[in-house]
Design an enzyme around this catalytic site. Structure first.
Site, PDB file in Angstrom:
ATOM      1  N   PRO A 171       0.793  -1.229   0.000  1.00 34.83           N
ATOM      2  CA  PRO A 171       0.000   0.000   0.000  1.00 34.83           C
ATOM      3  C   PRO A 171       0.828   1.283   0.000  1.00 34.83           C
ATOM      4  O   PRO A 171       1.857   1.375   0.684  1.00 34.83           O
ATOM      5  CB  PRO A 171      -0.842  -0.092   1.278  1.00 34.83           C
ATOM      6  CG  PRO A 171      -0.176  -1.126   2.104  1.00 34.83           C
ATOM      7  CD  PRO A 171       0.501  -2.075   1.161  1.00 34.83           C
ATOM      8  N   ASN A 172       0.356   2.226  -0.767  1.00 33.30           N
ATOM      9  CA  ASN A 172       0.900   3.584  -0.889  1.00 33.30           C
ATOM     10  C   ASN A 172       2.193   3.665  -1.703  1.00 33.30           C
ATOM     11  O   ASN A 172       2.687   4.767  -1.955  1.00 33.30           O
ATOM     12  CB  ASN A 172       1.103   4.237   0.503  1.00 33.30           C
ATOM     13  CG  ASN A 172      -0.194   4.301   1.271  1.00 33.30           C
ATOM     14  OD1 ASN A 172      -1.163   4.890   0.790  1.00 33.30           O
ATOM     15  ND2 ASN A 172      -0.247   3.696   2.446  1.00 33.30           N
TER      16      ASN A 172
ATOM     17  N   ARG B  46       5.177  10.953  -2.541  1.00 37.83           N
ATOM     18  CA  ARG B  46       4.844  10.645  -1.163  1.00 37.83           C
ATOM     19  C   ARG B  46       6.051  10.898  -0.255  1.00 37.83           C
ATOM     20  O   ARG B  46       7.094  10.267  -0.425  1.00 37.83           O
ATOM     21  CB  ARG B  46       4.459   9.174  -1.103  1.00 37.83           C
ATOM     22  CG  ARG B  46       4.325   8.614   0.267  1.00 37.83           C
ATOM     23  CD  ARG B  46       4.322   7.099   0.224  1.00 37.83           C
ATOM     24  NE  ARG B  46       3.983   6.596   1.530  1.00 37.83           N
ATOM     25  CZ  ARG B  46       4.311   5.405   1.987  1.00 37.83           C
ATOM     26  NH1 ARG B  46       4.948   4.563   1.206  1.00 37.83           N
ATOM     27  NH2 ARG B  46       3.994   5.040   3.200  1.00 37.83           N
TER      28      ARG B  46
ATOM     29  N   TYR C 174      11.095   8.777   1.530  1.00 38.46           N
ATOM     30  CA  TYR C 174      11.110   7.722   0.510  1.00 38.46           C
ATOM     31  C   TYR C 174      11.853   8.105  -0.765  1.00 38.46           C
ATOM     32  O   TYR C 174      11.966   7.290  -1.683  1.00 38.46           O
ATOM     33  CB  TYR C 174       9.663   7.305   0.173  1.00 38.46           C
ATOM     34  CG  TYR C 174       8.928   6.722   1.363  1.00 38.46           C
ATOM     35  CD1 TYR C 174       9.245   5.459   1.846  1.00 38.46           C
ATOM     36  CD2 TYR C 174       7.949   7.457   2.038  1.00 38.46           C
ATOM     37  CE1 TYR C 174       8.604   4.923   2.956  1.00 38.46           C
ATOM     38  CE2 TYR C 174       7.290   6.938   3.146  1.00 38.46           C
ATOM     39  CZ  TYR C 174       7.621   5.676   3.602  1.00 38.46           C
ATOM     40  OH  TYR C 174       6.996   5.150   4.697  1.00 38.46           O
TER      41      TYR C 174
ATOM     42  N   ASN D 216       7.972  -5.539  -0.873  1.00 39.51           N
ATOM     43  CA  ASN D 216       7.900  -4.452   0.100  1.00 39.51           C
ATOM     44  C   ASN D 216       6.452  -4.427   0.565  1.00 39.51           C
ATOM     45  O   ASN D 216       5.582  -3.896  -0.126  1.00 39.51           O
ATOM     46  CB  ASN D 216       8.288  -3.111  -0.524  1.00 39.51           C
ATOM     47  CG  ASN D 216       8.313  -2.000   0.525  1.00 39.51           C
ATOM     48  OD1 ASN D 216       7.735  -2.165   1.610  1.00 39.51           O
ATOM     49  ND2 ASN D 216       8.959  -0.891   0.222  1.00 39.51           N
TER      50      ASN D 216
ATOM     51  N   ALA E 165       3.040  -0.813   4.827  1.00 38.58           N
ATOM     52  CA  ALA E 165       2.438  -0.767   6.168  1.00 38.58           C
ATOM     53  C   ALA E 165       2.010  -2.152   6.667  1.00 38.58           C
ATOM     54  O   ALA E 165       2.000  -2.405   7.880  1.00 38.58           O
ATOM     55  CB  ALA E 165       1.246   0.184   6.169  1.00 38.58           C
TER      56      ALA E 165
ATOM     57  N   HIS F  72       3.966  -4.423   9.338  1.00 44.49           N
ATOM     58  CA  HIS F  72       3.891  -4.296  10.788  1.00 44.49           C
ATOM     59  C   HIS F  72       2.613  -4.896  11.373  1.00 44.49           C
ATOM     60  O   HIS F  72       2.461  -4.953  12.592  1.00 44.49           O
ATOM     61  CB  HIS F  72       4.010  -2.813  11.167  1.00 44.49           C
ATOM     62  CG  HIS F  72       5.056  -2.087  10.373  1.00 44.49           C
ATOM     63  ND1 HIS F  72       6.393  -2.438  10.444  1.00 44.49           N
ATOM     64  CD2 HIS F  72       4.974  -1.086   9.447  1.00 44.49           C
ATOM     65  CE1 HIS F  72       7.079  -1.650   9.603  1.00 44.49           C
ATOM     66  NE2 HIS F  72       6.237  -0.837   8.991  1.00 44.49           N
TER      67      HIS F  72
ATOM     68  N   GLU G 113      12.457  -9.423   1.852  1.00 40.68           N
ATOM     69  CA  GLU G 113      11.659  -8.260   2.267  1.00 40.68           C
ATOM     70  C   GLU G 113      12.526  -7.015   2.115  1.00 40.68           C
ATOM     71  O   GLU G 113      13.696  -7.024   2.497  1.00 40.68           O
ATOM     72  CB  GLU G 113      11.261  -8.462   3.736  1.00 40.68           C
ATOM     73  CG  GLU G 113      10.501  -7.312   4.345  1.00 40.68           C
ATOM     74  CD  GLU G 113      10.194  -7.574   5.822  1.00 40.68           C
ATOM     75  OE1 GLU G 113      10.230  -8.745   6.272  1.00 40.68           O
ATOM     76  OE2 GLU G 113       9.948  -6.592   6.538  1.00 40.68           O
TER      77      GLU G 113
ATOM     78  N   HIS H 190      12.657  -2.622   2.510  1.00 36.34           N
ATOM     79  CA  HIS H 190      12.088  -1.333   2.915  1.00 36.34           C
ATOM     80  C   HIS H 190      13.005  -0.223   2.424  1.00 36.34           C
ATOM     81  O   HIS H 190      14.222  -0.299   2.596  1.00 36.34           O
ATOM     82  CB  HIS H 190      11.922  -1.258   4.436  1.00 36.34           C
ATOM     83  CG  HIS H 190      11.002  -2.311   4.922  1.00 36.34           C
ATOM     84  ND1 HIS H 190       9.655  -2.249   4.699  1.00 36.34           N
ATOM     85  CD2 HIS H 190      11.233  -3.479   5.548  1.00 36.34           C
ATOM     86  CE1 HIS H 190       9.096  -3.339   5.180  1.00 36.34           C
ATOM     87  NE2 HIS H 190      10.032  -4.111   5.696  1.00 36.34           N
TER      88      HIS H 190
ATOM     89  N   SER I 277      13.001   2.995   3.446  1.00 35.04           N
ATOM     90  CA  SER I 277      13.486   3.803   4.570  1.00 35.04           C
ATOM     91  C   SER I 277      14.121   2.899   5.628  1.00 35.04           C
ATOM     92  O   SER I 277      13.906   1.684   5.619  1.00 35.04           O
ATOM     93  CB  SER I 277      12.324   4.580   5.192  1.00 35.04           C
ATOM     94  OG  SER I 277      11.376   3.677   5.757  1.00 35.04           O
TER      95      SER I 277
ATOM     96  N   ARG J 206      12.787   4.975  12.725  1.00 39.05           N
ATOM     97  CA  ARG J 206      11.504   5.690  12.678  1.00 39.05           C
ATOM     98  C   ARG J 206      10.631   5.306  13.889  1.00 39.05           C
ATOM     99  O   ARG J 206      11.152   4.872  14.901  1.00 39.05           O
ATOM    100  CB  ARG J 206      10.823   5.386  11.332  1.00 39.05           C
ATOM    101  CG  ARG J 206      11.681   5.846  10.140  1.00 39.05           C
ATOM    102  CD  ARG J 206      11.021   5.542   8.809  1.00 39.05           C
ATOM    103  NE  ARG J 206       9.767   6.281   8.663  1.00 39.05           N
ATOM    104  CZ  ARG J 206       8.857   6.019   7.725  1.00 39.05           C
ATOM    105  NH1 ARG J 206       9.063   5.044   6.855  1.00 39.05           N
ATOM    106  NH2 ARG J 206       7.751   6.730   7.652  1.00 39.05           N
TER     107      ARG J 206
ATOM    108  N   ARG K 172       7.136   0.779  13.622  1.00 38.25           N
ATOM    109  CA  ARG K 172       7.767   0.300  12.379  1.00 38.25           C
ATOM    110  C   ARG K 172       8.959  -0.625  12.652  1.00 38.25           C
ATOM    111  O   ARG K 172       9.575  -1.145  11.727  1.00 38.25           O
ATOM    112  CB  ARG K 172       8.232   1.481  11.515  1.00 38.25           C
ATOM    113  CG  ARG K 172       7.102   2.333  11.004  1.00 38.25           C
ATOM    114  CD  ARG K 172       7.606   3.403  10.044  1.00 38.25           C
ATOM    115  NE  ARG K 172       6.698   4.528  10.002  1.00 38.25           N
ATOM    116  CZ  ARG K 172       5.629   4.614   9.205  1.00 38.25           C
ATOM    117  NH1 ARG K 172       5.339   3.653   8.365  1.00 38.25           N
ATOM    118  NH2 ARG K 172       4.848   5.679   9.253  1.00 38.25           N
TER     119      ARG K 172
HETATM  120  C1  DHK Z   1       7.028   1.675   3.382  1.00 31.88           C
HETATM  121  C2  DHK Z   1       5.873   2.003   4.025  1.00 31.88           C
HETATM  122  O1  DHK Z   1       4.789   2.365   3.330  1.00 31.88           O
HETATM  123  C3  DHK Z   1       5.786   2.025   5.480  1.00 31.88           C
HETATM  124  O2  DHK Z   1       4.486   1.723   5.954  1.00 31.88           O
HETATM  125  C4  DHK Z   1       6.801   1.139   6.151  1.00 31.88           C
HETATM  126  C5  DHK Z   1       8.191   1.117   4.098  1.00 31.88           C
HETATM  127  C6  DHK Z   1       8.191   1.407   5.572  1.00 31.88           C
HETATM  128  C7  DHK Z   1       9.487   1.450   3.382  1.00 31.88           C
HETATM  129  O3  DHK Z   1      10.374   2.060   3.962  1.00 31.88           O
HETATM  130  O4  DHK Z   1       9.622   1.069   2.213  1.00 31.88           O
HETATM  131  O5  DHK Z   1       6.807   1.373   7.531  1.00 31.88           O
END
Ligand code: DHK
Length: 146
Positions: free
Chosen positions: A12-13, A20, A25, A76, A79, A82, A100, A102, A104, A109, A113
């Protein structure tokens, strides 16, 4: 299964990458991520199939579908990392190596997270290298496969 294949799954996102929270990111887009992964994988003779969804069940379905279709998965979970017992169980249910990633450094953080539901059942985790982490994930996955 003919050609060697990697599934790239983004949660998501991550369709919002580039616009974003760029301070967290970066400015690279999801398209940039897919290109980077595809180019890195191709050099080692792997094809890439890339999916992104904002829906947990879609990600579960693609993890299941990867079995028999792909040699490994880079995910990835964003969210859902977690929170998702469903994604963890999906990873446990397949016999493929799953990496996996990420973008960031989640450990620098918020406390929520710091925990990954998936990490204990993955082959490895890459954290905090920006979108270049996806390239590292491809290299790590291929090393495990060879
Ligand atoms: C991306 C997200 O959308 C967050 O919810 C995670 C992760 C971290 C990233 O760093 O790619 O906490």
């Amino acid at each position: 299964m003919e050609k060697k294949k990697i599934y790239l799954l983004n949660g998501p996102n991550l369709n919002r990458l580039g616009v974003r929270e760029p301070g967290t990111y970066g400015t690279g887009t999801l398209e940039d991520v897919v290109r980077l992964v595809t180019e890195t994988a191709q050099k080692a003779g792997f094809e890439v199939e890339a999916y992104q969804s904002n829906h947990e069940g879609d990600l579960v379905d693609w993890i299941h579908q990867a079995e028999g279709m792909a040699d490994g998965i880079i995910i990835n979970p964003a969210a859902y990392t977690h929170t998702s017992v469903a994604l963890r169980d999906a990873v446990s249910s397949v016999s493929l190596p799953v990496i996996e990633i990420h973008i960031s450094n989640v450990h620098a953080r918020e406390a929520f997270r710091h925990t990954s539901m998936l990490a204990p059942v993955t082959a490895g985790q890459i954290v905090g290298f920006g979108i270049d982490g996806y390239r590292l994930a491809v290299e790590g996955l291929i090393q495990k496969l060879n």
